[in-house]
Motif scaffolding. Structure first.
Motif, PDB file in Angstrom:
ATOM      1  N   ASP A 118     -11.814  20.228 -30.732  1.00  0.00           N
ATOM      2  CA  ASP A 118     -11.624  20.631 -32.133  1.00  0.00           C
ATOM      3  C   ASP A 118     -12.425  19.789 -33.123  1.00  0.00           C
ATOM      4  O   ASP A 118     -12.561  20.158 -34.286  1.00  0.00           O
ATOM      5  N   SER A 119     -13.002  18.684 -32.687  1.00  0.00           N
ATOM      6  CA  SER A 119     -13.841  17.855 -33.561  1.00  0.00           C
ATOM      7  C   SER A 119     -15.255  18.409 -33.693  1.00  0.00           C
ATOM      8  O   SER A 119     -16.074  17.851 -34.413  1.00  0.00           O
ATOM      9  N   GLY A 120     -15.550  19.499 -32.971  1.00  0.00           N
ATOM     10  CA  GLY A 120     -16.894  20.057 -32.984  1.00  0.00           C
ATOM     11  C   GLY A 120     -17.732  19.588 -31.812  1.00  0.00           C
ATOM     12  O   GLY A 120     -18.862  20.025 -31.640  1.00  0.00           O
ATOM     13  N   ASP A 121     -17.181  18.704 -30.998  1.00  0.00           N
ATOM     14  CA  ASP A 121     -17.876  18.211 -29.816  1.00  0.00           C
ATOM     15  C   ASP A 121     -17.474  19.032 -28.597  1.00  0.00           C
ATOM     16  O   ASP A 121     -16.592  19.885 -28.658  1.00  0.00           O
ATOM     17  N   ALA A 122     -18.109  18.745 -27.483  1.00  0.00           N
ATOM     18  CA  ALA A 122     -17.768  19.354 -26.203  1.00  0.00           C
ATOM     19  C   ALA A 122     -17.981  18.301 -25.134  1.00  0.00           C
ATOM     20  O   ALA A 122     -18.764  17.362 -25.310  1.00  0.00           O
ATOM     21  N   VAL A 123     -17.266  18.438 -24.031  1.00  0.00           N
ATOM     22  CA  VAL A 123     -17.415  17.528 -22.892  1.00  0.00           C
ATOM     23  C   VAL A 123     -17.400  18.339 -21.614  1.00  0.00           C
ATOM     24  O   VAL A 123     -16.822  19.432 -21.563  1.00  0.00           O
ATOM     25  N   ILE A 124     -18.042  17.789 -20.596  1.00  0.00           N
ATOM     26  CA  ILE A 124     -17.961  18.365 -19.257  1.00  0.00           C
ATOM     27  C   ILE A 124     -17.042  17.455 -18.460  1.00  0.00           C
ATOM     28  O   ILE A 124     -17.295  16.247 -18.338  1.00  0.00           O
ATOM     29  N   LEU A 125     -15.976  18.028 -17.955  1.00  0.00           N
ATOM     30  CA  LEU A 125     -14.988  17.289 -17.188  1.00  0.00           C
ATOM     31  C   LEU A 125     -15.656  16.668 -15.971  1.00  0.00           C
ATOM     32  O   LEU A 125     -16.355  17.351 -15.227  1.00  0.00           O
ATOM     33  N   GLY A 126     -15.467  15.364 -15.801  1.00  0.00           N
ATOM     34  CA  GLY A 126     -16.066  14.657 -14.677  1.00  0.00           C
ATOM     35  C   GLY A 126     -15.790  13.173 -14.793  1.00  0.00           C
ATOM     36  O   GLY A 126     -14.893  12.753 -15.532  1.00  0.00           O
ATOM     37  N   ALA A 127     -16.581  12.370 -14.099  1.00  0.00           N
ATOM     38  CA  ALA A 127     -16.351  10.922 -14.073  1.00  0.00           C
ATOM     39  C   ALA A 127     -16.398  10.304 -15.470  1.00  0.00           C
ATOM     40  O   ALA A 127     -15.605   9.414 -15.787  1.00  0.00           O
ATOM     41  N   ALA A 128     -17.309  10.750 -16.321  1.00  0.00           N
ATOM     42  CA  ALA A 128     -17.429  10.188 -17.669  1.00  0.00           C
ATOM     43  C   ALA A 128     -16.359  10.718 -18.621  1.00  0.00           C
ATOM     44  O   ALA A 128     -16.070  10.096 -19.646  1.00  0.00           O
ATOM     45  N   PRO A 130     -12.836  12.030 -17.700  1.00  0.00           N
ATOM     46  CA  PRO A 130     -11.794  12.406 -16.743  1.00  0.00           C
ATOM     47  C   PRO A 130     -10.591  13.083 -17.397  1.00  0.00           C
ATOM     48  O   PRO A 130     -10.341  12.920 -18.597  1.00  0.00           O
ATOM     49  N   LEU A 131      -9.874  13.803 -16.572  1.00  0.00           N
ATOM     50  CA  LEU A 131      -8.620  14.427 -16.968  1.00  0.00           C
ATOM     51  C   LEU A 131      -7.504  13.616 -16.341  1.00  0.00           C
ATOM     52  O   LEU A 131      -7.594  13.229 -15.168  1.00  0.00           O
ATOM     53  N   ARG A 132      -6.479  13.333 -17.113  1.00  0.00           N
ATOM     54  CA  ARG A 132      -5.306  12.653 -16.571  1.00  0.00           C
ATOM     55  C   ARG A 132      -4.057  13.289 -17.152  1.00  0.00           C
ATOM     56  O   ARG A 132      -4.095  13.888 -18.233  1.00  0.00           O
ATOM     57  N   MET A 133      -2.983  13.157 -16.426  1.00  0.00           N
ATOM     58  CA  MET A 133      -1.712  13.718 -16.856  1.00  0.00           C
ATOM     59  C   MET A 133      -0.858  12.601 -17.449  1.00  0.00           C
ATOM     60  O   MET A 133      -0.633  11.579 -16.803  1.00  0.00           O
ATOM     61  N   ILE A 134      -0.382  12.796 -18.672  1.00  0.00           N
ATOM     62  CA  ILE A 134       0.522  11.864 -19.341  1.00  0.00           C
ATOM     63  C   ILE A 134       1.748  12.670 -19.751  1.00  0.00           C
ATOM     64  O   ILE A 134       1.636  13.620 -20.537  1.00  0.00           O
ATOM     65  N   ASP A 135       2.896  12.298 -19.210  1.00  0.00           N
ATOM     66  CA  ASP A 135       4.131  13.028 -19.517  1.00  0.00           C
ATOM     67  C   ASP A 135       3.947  14.532 -19.319  1.00  0.00           C
ATOM     68  O   ASP A 135       4.313  15.332 -20.183  1.00  0.00           O
ATOM     69  N   GLU A 136       3.332  14.915 -18.194  1.00  0.00           N
ATOM     70  CA  GLU A 136       3.095  16.316 -17.823  1.00  0.00           C
ATOM     71  C   GLU A 136       2.180  17.045 -18.809  1.00  0.00           C
ATOM     72  O   GLU A 136       2.195  18.274 -18.889  1.00  0.00           O
ATOM     73  N   THR A 137       1.413  16.289 -19.569  1.00  0.00           N
ATOM     74  CA  THR A 137       0.464  16.872 -20.508  1.00  0.00           C
ATOM     75  C   THR A 137      -0.940  16.444 -20.114  1.00  0.00           C
ATOM     76  O   THR A 137      -1.209  15.248 -20.012  1.00  0.00           O
ATOM     77  N   PRO A 138      -1.846  17.416 -19.883  1.00  0.00           N
ATOM     78  CA  PRO A 138      -3.208  17.042 -19.505  1.00  0.00           C
ATOM     79  C   PRO A 138      -4.007  16.556 -20.709  1.00  0.00           C
ATOM     80  O   PRO A 138      -3.962  17.140 -21.788  1.00  0.00           O
ATOM     81  N   SER A 174     -14.349  19.272 -10.791  1.00  0.00           N
ATOM     82  CA  SER A 174     -15.340  19.475 -11.833  1.00  0.00           C
ATOM     83  C   SER A 174     -16.368  18.368 -11.741  1.00  0.00           C
ATOM     84  O   SER A 174     -16.011  17.179 -11.692  1.00  0.00           O
ATOM     85  N   ASP A 175     -17.614  18.759 -11.707  1.00  0.00           N
ATOM     86  CA  ASP A 175     -18.735  17.819 -11.716  1.00  0.00           C
ATOM     87  C   ASP A 175     -18.612  16.759 -10.622  1.00  0.00           C
ATOM     88  O   ASP A 175     -18.881  15.585 -10.838  1.00  0.00           O
ATOM     89  N   GLY A 176     -18.148  17.195  -9.441  1.00  0.00           N
ATOM     90  CA  GLY A 176     -18.053  16.318  -8.287  1.00  0.00           C
ATOM     91  C   GLY A 176     -16.811  15.447  -8.220  1.00  0.00           C
ATOM     92  O   GLY A 176     -16.689  14.611  -7.333  1.00  0.00           O
ATOM     93  N   CYS A 177     -15.868  15.611  -9.131  1.00  0.00           N
ATOM     94  CA  CYS A 177     -14.631  14.815  -9.160  1.00  0.00           C
ATOM     95  C   CYS A 177     -13.428  15.728  -9.006  1.00  0.00           C
ATOM     96  O   CYS A 177     -13.402  16.840  -9.546  1.00  0.00           O
ATOM     97  N   PHE A 178     -12.412  15.231  -8.308  1.00  0.00           N
ATOM     98  CA  PHE A 178     -11.163  15.984  -8.151  1.00  0.00           C
ATOM     99  C   PHE A 178     -10.117  15.391  -9.080  1.00  0.00           C
ATOM    100  O   PHE A 178      -9.936  14.167  -9.156  1.00  0.00           O
ATOM    101  N   PHE A 179      -9.420  16.281  -9.802  1.00  0.00           N
ATOM    102  CA  PHE A 179      -8.397  15.861 -10.766  1.00  0.00           C
ATOM    103  C   PHE A 179      -7.063  16.522 -10.403  1.00  0.00           C
ATOM    104  O   PHE A 179      -6.911  17.726 -10.552  1.00  0.00           O
ATOM    105  N   PRO A 180      -6.100  15.718  -9.923  1.00  0.00           N
ATOM    106  CA  PRO A 180      -4.785  16.286  -9.608  1.00  0.00           C
ATOM    107  C   PRO A 180      -4.093  16.780 -10.876  1.00  0.00           C
ATOM    108  O   PRO A 180      -4.222  16.175 -11.938  1.00  0.00           O
ATOM    109  N   LEU A 181      -3.386  17.883 -10.729  1.00  0.00           N
ATOM    110  CA  LEU A 181      -2.597  18.405 -11.848  1.00  0.00           C
ATOM    111  C   LEU A 181      -1.119  18.142 -11.560  1.00  0.00           C
ATOM    112  O   LEU A 181      -0.275  18.290 -12.329  1.00  0.00           O
TER     113      LEU A 181
END
Length: 181
Positions: A118-128, A130-138, A174-181
Motif C-alpha cells: 500500500d506504500s506504492g512499493d512491491a516486493v518479491i517474496l523470498g530470502a530478502a 521473507p514471510l513469517r507468521m505472527i499470531d496467525e497473521t502473515p 517463492s524465489d527458491g525459499c519455502f515459507f510455512p503457513l
C-alpha cells in the motif's frame, strides 16, 4: 514538491520485468541517517493502513507514499520518520504497511510471488523479503525491519496454493525459499 514516485502495480506484469522495476526504485538512505530525536510527529498509522496527523486522516495518497519513504524501524521496535537533520517518532498500531495485491508465476519450487504494498512499493517474496507468521497473521518484510500484513484474501489464496501442493507442513515456495503457513 511534486511526487515523482509512482506506485508499482503487480497486476499483469511478468515477474522478471517487475523485479527490474523494483530493483530500479531508489529510496532515501534512512538507515545511514542518525539525527537526534526531536519529538513526536503527532502521526499514527492505524491497523487498516490509514495514516493520521493530529487525529485527522491524511487523504492524499502521494503524501502517504512520501512519508513512507522516510519511515524507519528502530532496534527497540519503535518507528520513526527520519531525515538527515531530524527524527520524529510515529505510532504504528500493528504494521506500517499492507500487502494488497499479489501476482505469481511458476509452480512449486520454481514459483515466484510478488506483492503490491500500500506504500506504492512491491516486493518479491523470498530470502530478502521473507514471510513469517505472527499470531496467525502473515507478514512480509518490506525493508529494514518494516513489515506488511498480508491482506486476508491474499492469505487465503496462499493457503489454497499450499493445500493444493500438499507440503508438510503446509507452506508455499517463492524465489527458491519455502515459507510455512
Amino acid at each position: 514538491m511534486p511526487e515523482t514516485r509512482q506506485p508499482i502495480r503487480v497486476a499483469g506484469q511478468p515477474l522478471d520485468a517487475l523485479a527490474e522495476v523494483i530493483g530500479a526504485r531508489r529510496l532515501p538512505p534512512v538507515e545511514r541517517w542518525d539525527p537526534a530525536l526531536c519529538g513526536h510527529s503527532c502521526m499514527r498509522i492505524a491497523a487498516d493502513g490509514s495514516w493520521y496527523h493530529n487525529g485527522e486522516r491524511i487523504e492524499r495518497p502521494a503524501m502517504v507514499r512520501l512519508f513512507s519513504t522516510v519511515l524507519r524501524r528502530e532496534p527497540d521496535g519503535s518507528h520513526v520518520l527520519v531525515t538527515p537533520v531530524e527524527k520524529l517518532t510515529i505510532d504504528v498500531d500493528v504494521t506500517p504497511f499492507r500487502a494488497l495485491a499479489m501476482s505469481h508465476e511458476g509452480d512449486g519450487e520454481k514459483r515466484r510471488i510478488a506483492f503490491e504494498i500500500d506504500s506504492g512499493d512491491a516486493v518479491i517474496l523470498g530470502a530478502a523479503h521473507p514471510l513469517r507468521m505472527i499470531d496467525e497473521t502473515p507478514r512480509i518484510e518490506v525493508r529494514n525491519g518494516l513489515e506488511a500484513i498480508v491482506a486476508r484474501p491474499l492469505y487465503y489464496e496462499l493457503a489454497d496454493i499450499a493445500l493444493a501442493e500438499g507440503h508438510q507442513p503446509p507452506g508455499i515456495w517463492s524465489d527458491g525459499c519455502f515459507f510455512p503457513l
